[in-house]
Design a protein around this motif. Sequence first.
Motif, PDB file in Angstrom:
ATOM      1  N   ILE A 145      -0.897 -26.542   6.291  1.00 19.19           N
ATOM      2  CA  ILE A 145       0.244 -25.746   6.753  1.00 19.19           C
ATOM      3  C   ILE A 145       1.502 -26.120   5.969  1.00 19.19           C
ATOM      4  CG2 ILE A 145       1.785 -25.348   8.720  1.00 19.19           C
ATOM      5  CD1 ILE A 145      -0.741 -25.619  10.527  1.00 19.19           C
ATOM      6  N   LYS A 146       1.704 -27.410   5.739  1.00 18.54           N
ATOM      7  CA  LYS A 146       2.883 -27.854   4.969  1.00 18.54           C
ATOM      8  C   LYS A 146       2.814 -27.360   3.524  1.00 18.54           C
ATOM      9  CE  LYS A 146       4.123 -31.694   7.897  1.00 18.54           C
ATOM     10  NZ  LYS A 146       4.203 -33.119   8.103  1.00 18.54           N
ATOM     11  N   LYS A 147       1.607 -27.273   2.981  1.00 17.50           N
ATOM     12  CA  LYS A 147       1.454 -26.742   1.617  1.00 17.50           C
ATOM     13  C   LYS A 147       1.825 -25.254   1.609  1.00 17.50           C
ATOM     14  CE  LYS A 147      -1.835 -26.382  -2.211  1.00 17.50           C
ATOM     15  NZ  LYS A 147      -1.364 -25.097  -2.622  1.00 17.50           N
ATOM     16  N   THR A 155       7.353 -19.935   7.210  1.00 21.81           N
ATOM     17  CA  THR A 155       8.722 -20.428   7.407  1.00 21.81           C
ATOM     18  C   THR A 155       8.686 -21.784   8.105  1.00 21.81           C
ATOM     19  OG1 THR A 155       8.959 -19.431   9.583  1.00 21.81           O
ATOM     20  CG2 THR A 155       9.553 -18.048   7.676  1.00 21.81           C
ATOM     21  N   GLU A 156       9.826 -22.448   8.121  1.00 17.49           N
ATOM     22  CA  GLU A 156       9.937 -23.741   8.805  1.00 17.49           C
ATOM     23  C   GLU A 156       9.651 -23.596  10.299  1.00 17.49           C
ATOM     24  OE1 GLU A 156      10.128 -27.664   9.103  1.00 17.49           O
ATOM     25  OE2 GLU A 156      10.533 -26.715   7.175  1.00 17.49           O
ATOM     26  N   TYR A 162       3.045 -23.694  14.512  1.00 18.57           N
ATOM     27  CA  TYR A 162       1.627 -23.892  14.198  1.00 18.57           C
ATOM     28  C   TYR A 162       1.189 -25.333  14.459  1.00 18.57           C
ATOM     29  CZ  TYR A 162       2.035 -19.320  11.941  1.00 18.57           C
ATOM     30  OH  TYR A 162       2.256 -17.988  11.685  1.00 18.57           O
ATOM     31  N   GLU A 163       2.071 -26.282  14.143  1.00 15.87           N
ATOM     32  CA  GLU A 163       1.726 -27.678  14.401  1.00 15.87           C
ATOM     33  C   GLU A 163       1.551 -27.927  15.899  1.00 15.87           C
ATOM     34  OE1 GLU A 163       4.572 -30.215  12.432  1.00 15.87           O
ATOM     35  OE2 GLU A 163       3.676 -29.849  10.469  1.00 15.87           O
TER      36      GLU A 163
END
Length: 191
Positions: A145-147, A155-156, A162-163
Amino acid sequence: MTIANEHVLPEFQKYLAKLNKAQEHLKNELANVRAGRANPGILDKITVDYWGTPTKLRDMANITVPEARMLLIAPYDQSALKSVTKAIQESDIGINPTDDGKIIRLVFPQLNEERRKDLVKTVKKTVEDSKIVLRNERREIVEAIKKFKKDSLVTEDEVVLYEKEVQKELDKAVENLDKLFKSKEKEILEI
């Protein structure tokens, strides 16, 4: 499920599948732990050389539990009785079969208190190992997800959302593992 992003959704579905697979694997592992009670699941991994073909024992015999500490195995083909007995003896279940020419009996010995406590420790370690697998799966999807964020595909705000969803699913899976452990612990400690 609040994940709608076309890039994250397939990863999330893989994550859910891996969580389910880890839980199923633990269920199978716990089914093979002998708790002093007759459990047909202990025979699931045994294969018999049946006319030169390796055949699962459960596919070639009727397995019943007439008493709490006994399994009866009745091969569909009586000529396979000796092969079945031999396969059980060569397996790692630690119980000697007795056959009367028609059926095979497996009598599970009563476990002493020390052995029960050791079994609970072993089961607890197996559950903890499964939890580590689940946490590793969480780490992998969070990295993915961070990638996606780095590649400007999410988006942030979506990353945070999602986390949280990933963590929620992990919490559910860990809760299921704890329930499996409690159930197995109760079964083992029951006299």
